[in-house]
Scaffold this motif. Sequence first.
Motif, mmCIF file in Angstrom:
data_model
loop_
_atom_site.group_PDB
_atom_site.id
_atom_site.type_symbol
_atom_site.label_atom_id
_atom_site.label_comp_id
_atom_site.label_asym_id
_atom_site.label_seq_id
_atom_site.Cartn_x
_atom_site.Cartn_y
_atom_site.Cartn_z
ATOM 1 N N LEU A 109 16.504 -10.479 -11.569
ATOM 2 C CA LEU A 109 17.935 -10.327 -11.391
ATOM 3 C C LEU A 109 18.309 -9.132 -10.538
ATOM 4 O O LEU A 109 19.428 -9.041 -10.050
ATOM 5 N N GLY A 110 17.368 -8.181 -10.379
ATOM 6 C CA GLY A 110 17.693 -6.981 -9.621
ATOM 7 C C GLY A 110 17.736 -7.258 -8.137
ATOM 8 O O GLY A 110 16.720 -7.523 -7.513
ATOM 9 N N THR A 111 18.905 -7.256 -7.581
ATOM 10 C CA THR A 111 19.054 -7.601 -6.162
ATOM 11 C C THR A 111 19.285 -6.378 -5.282
ATOM 12 O O THR A 111 19.343 -6.506 -4.069
ATOM 13 N N GLY A 112 19.448 -5.203 -5.881
ATOM 14 C CA GLY A 112 19.692 -4.008 -5.086
ATOM 15 C C GLY A 112 18.435 -3.525 -4.391
ATOM 16 O O GLY A 112 17.319 -3.798 -4.811
ATOM 17 N N TRP A 113 18.637 -2.780 -3.303
ATOM 18 C CA TRP A 113 17.508 -2.251 -2.549
ATOM 19 C C TRP A 113 17.130 -0.859 -3.024
ATOM 20 O O TRP A 113 16.085 -0.348 -2.633
ATOM 21 N N ALA A 147 10.495 7.120 1.515
ATOM 22 C CA ALA A 147 10.334 7.278 0.064
ATOM 23 C C ALA A 147 11.388 8.215 -0.519
ATOM 24 O O ALA A 147 11.785 8.064 -1.677
ATOM 25 N N GLU A 148 11.854 9.171 0.277
ATOM 26 C CA GLU A 148 12.849 10.121 -0.214
ATOM 27 C C GLU A 148 14.241 9.503 -0.297
ATOM 28 O O GLU A 148 15.100 10.004 -1.024
ATOM 29 N N LEU A 149 14.468 8.425 0.423
ATOM 30 C CA LEU A 149 15.790 7.810 0.484
ATOM 31 C C LEU A 149 15.950 6.635 -0.476
ATOM 32 O O LEU A 149 17.019 6.032 -0.540
ATOM 33 N N VAL A 150 14.879 6.306 -1.232
ATOM 34 C CA VAL A 150 14.881 5.098 -2.047
ATOM 35 C C VAL A 150 14.464 5.427 -3.473
ATOM 36 O O VAL A 150 13.596 6.275 -3.695
ATOM 37 N N ASP A 151 15.082 4.748 -4.453
ATOM 38 C CA ASP A 151 14.674 4.895 -5.845
ATOM 39 C C ASP A 151 13.243 4.390 -6.025
ATOM 40 O O ASP A 151 12.874 3.352 -5.437
ATOM 41 N N PRO A 152 12.419 5.073 -6.817
ATOM 42 C CA PRO A 152 11.006 4.703 -6.965
ATOM 43 C C PRO A 152 10.778 3.256 -7.394
ATOM 44 O O PRO A 152 9.859 2.605 -6.910
ATOM 45 N N GLU A 153 11.632 2.717 -8.306
ATOM 46 C CA GLU A 153 11.419 1.353 -8.791
ATOM 47 C C GLU A 153 11.733 0.300 -7.737
ATOM 48 O O GLU A 153 11.455 -0.885 -7.923
ATOM 49 N N ARG A 154 12.299 0.698 -6.616
ATOM 50 C CA ARG A 154 12.612 -0.243 -5.542
ATOM 51 C C ARG A 154 11.808 0.061 -4.274
ATOM 52 O O ARG A 154 12.154 -0.402 -3.190
ATOM 53 N N HIS A 155 10.740 0.827 -4.394
ATOM 54 C CA HIS A 155 9.931 1.171 -3.225
ATOM 55 C C HIS A 155 9.366 -0.074 -2.539
ATOM 56 O O HIS A 155 9.346 -0.172 -1.310
ATOM 57 N N SER A 156 8.850 -1.039 -3.324
ATOM 58 C CA SER A 156 8.177 -2.197 -2.723
ATOM 59 C C SER A 156 9.106 -2.959 -1.788
ATOM 60 O O SER A 156 8.763 -3.234 -0.633
ATOM 61 N N ARG A 157 10.302 -3.302 -2.279
ATOM 62 C CA ARG A 157 11.200 -4.105 -1.446
ATOM 63 C C ARG A 157 11.820 -3.282 -0.316
ATOM 64 O O ARG A 157 12.066 -3.807 0.778
ATOM 65 N N SER A 158 12.059 -1.988 -0.536
ATOM 66 C CA SER A 158 12.670 -1.169 0.515
ATOM 67 C C SER A 158 11.674 -0.849 1.623
ATOM 68 O O SER A 158 12.027 -0.852 2.805
ATOM 69 N N ASN A 182 20.739 6.688 0.211
ATOM 70 C CA ASN A 182 21.526 7.157 1.353
ATOM 71 C C ASN A 182 21.450 6.086 2.438
ATOM 72 O O ASN A 182 20.570 6.129 3.303
ATOM 73 N N GLU A 183 22.354 5.117 2.367
ATOM 74 C CA GLU A 183 22.291 3.964 3.271
ATOM 75 C C GLU A 183 22.457 4.347 4.746
ATOM 76 O O GLU A 183 21.730 3.830 5.603
ATOM 77 N N PRO A 184 23.409 5.215 5.121
ATOM 78 C CA PRO A 184 23.520 5.582 6.536
ATOM 79 C C PRO A 184 22.239 6.219 7.087
ATOM 80 O O PRO A 184 21.822 5.920 8.209
ATOM 81 N N ALA A 185 21.618 7.098 6.293
ATOM 82 C CA ALA A 185 20.377 7.729 6.736
ATOM 83 C C ALA A 185 19.265 6.697 6.855
ATOM 84 O O ALA A 185 18.459 6.740 7.793
ATOM 85 N N PHE A 186 19.200 5.758 5.904
ATOM 86 C CA PHE A 186 18.192 4.703 5.970
ATOM 87 C C PHE A 186 18.390 3.836 7.212
ATOM 88 O O PHE A 186 17.420 3.449 7.875
ATOM 89 N N LEU A 187 19.642 3.526 7.555
ATOM 90 C CA LEU A 187 19.921 2.731 8.753
ATOM 91 C C LEU A 187 19.527 3.481 10.024
ATOM 92 O O LEU A 187 18.979 2.888 10.961
ATOM 93 N N SER A 200 0.833 -1.209 0.000
ATOM 94 C CA SER A 200 0.000 0.000 0.000
ATOM 95 C C SER A 200 0.866 1.256 0.000
ATOM 96 O O SER A 200 0.570 2.228 -0.708
ATOM 97 N N SER A 201 1.939 1.249 0.790
ATOM 98 C CA SER A 201 2.842 2.399 0.811
ATOM 99 C C SER A 201 3.439 2.640 -0.571
ATOM 100 O O SER A 201 3.579 3.784 -1.020
ATOM 101 N N THR A 202 3.785 1.556 -1.261
ATOM 102 C CA THR A 202 4.350 1.682 -2.607
ATOM 103 C C THR A 202 3.346 2.268 -3.579
ATOM 104 O O THR A 202 3.671 3.150 -4.387
ATOM 105 N N LEU A 203 2.112 1.786 -3.539
ATOM 106 C CA LEU A 203 1.079 2.294 -4.442
ATOM 107 C C LEU A 203 0.825 3.779 -4.219
ATOM 108 O O LEU A 203 0.665 4.548 -5.178
ATOM 109 N N VAL A 204 0.798 4.200 -2.959
ATOM 110 C CA VAL A 204 0.571 5.612 -2.655
ATOM 111 C C VAL A 204 1.760 6.455 -3.111
ATOM 112 O O VAL A 204 1.591 7.509 -3.731
#
Length: 423
Positions: free
Chosen positions: A232-236, A355-366, A240-245, A149-153
């Motif tokens: 094949l896409g395994t990236g998250w 959502a600001e820290l993640v690429d849009p195409e990877r919202h679902s998994r992140s 900004n990984e430190p900020a996400f952590l 749901s977060s991804t769809l929004v």
Amino acid sequence: MLKTKSPFLQTTAIGYKRMSKMKPMRLTLPADKKQHEARKTLSTCGFAHFIHDGLHDALYILLPLWAQMFGLSLAQVGLLKAIYSGTLSLFQIPAGILAERYGERILLVGGTIVAGIGYTLLSSAGSFTGLLMLLAFVGLGSSVQHPLSSTLVARAYPAKGQRAALGIYNFTGDLGKMGLPATVAIIAGAIGWQSSVIASGLLGTVAGLLIFLLLRQHRHKTTKETKTKNLLGTGWGIKNEPAFLALSGINIVDTTVIYGFLTFLPFLLIEKGAAVETLGLAIALTFGGGAAGKFLCGVLAERIGIIKTSVITILTKGICILILLWLPLGAGLVLLPLLGAALNGTSSVLYATVAELVDPERHSRSFGLFYTLGMAAGAVSPVLFGVVSDFHGVPAALTMIAFSALLIIPFCLVLQRLMRHQN
């Protein structure tokens, strides 16, 4: 100036003058249609959030009833909550990854129906083991809701208005937290807890069918190329990984505090003389304050910043929990809306930052990763604090929870520094 008498040129000149006086045509239909679809997506995902959060938090009413009926210790009560939260957290990342291939719609619908059916079957549980198995089934169904749901929004509002849209989505969950637990308490007090879970489960099942109809515009179209990319896409996709952590650290501690407190709040109130209906009122007051707190903290964050607002809510929730321990039942109920506002205030001003820290195409998994980390902590905390309650009493466990909230402050300070560097 040379004047021509050619009828063709005269007609062309007259037509040009008329056209130049006409107002330009504005093609607003596509934009309007896009806005309509965005609002429809937000409303539908908000409805899903309402149902799932309502079913989740109705457990806080049912846990004391099951403890009394099956003679459970507080550690066993914590285990019941842990199995639900643990299953929910375990399958959020797979749900986010599967959504990249099969689409969010089909998984969200299927998960909602599974959660509804599982909730209905809780009425037939005849033992502690039966409750564990069925709560795991409900948790499996509920695992899809938050990340998808977060991804769809976020996808419906890719730029302007994204933070506000996610805030509205989060607010609808609070409405479910207020309404369904109170309804379950009323039904359980009047005709028994079995009837309350059957009614709740049927509501969840019907909700799944409605979501299927409302999200028709989100039918997933997957080409061979995108299938290969998604597999094949395994990236998250974290920019900004430190900020996400740091943000995940806040989420982990905050969820630990919230789940631990809400699991044992009914037992504290029962010690103060609360009846089943009073427990429903207490949960409604807590989440009513939480809903108002999200709005008020949003306004406060605009004035003084999200970090200062978060620190204020953290200190407030810790102090209010400690005060609640000493208050009689009536005064404690009066305090619960303020406590609820503080409980939800921290997350409300920070979660949209994902959502600001993640690429849009990877919202679902992140989003799945983010919620999994929080829910995993939420699965452990009821068991931990349940053991403390069995040995030292519920007030001792709630005191530990109150002081645990202070652990969020270092993460807030780190996040502030990292976000300042990003900007």
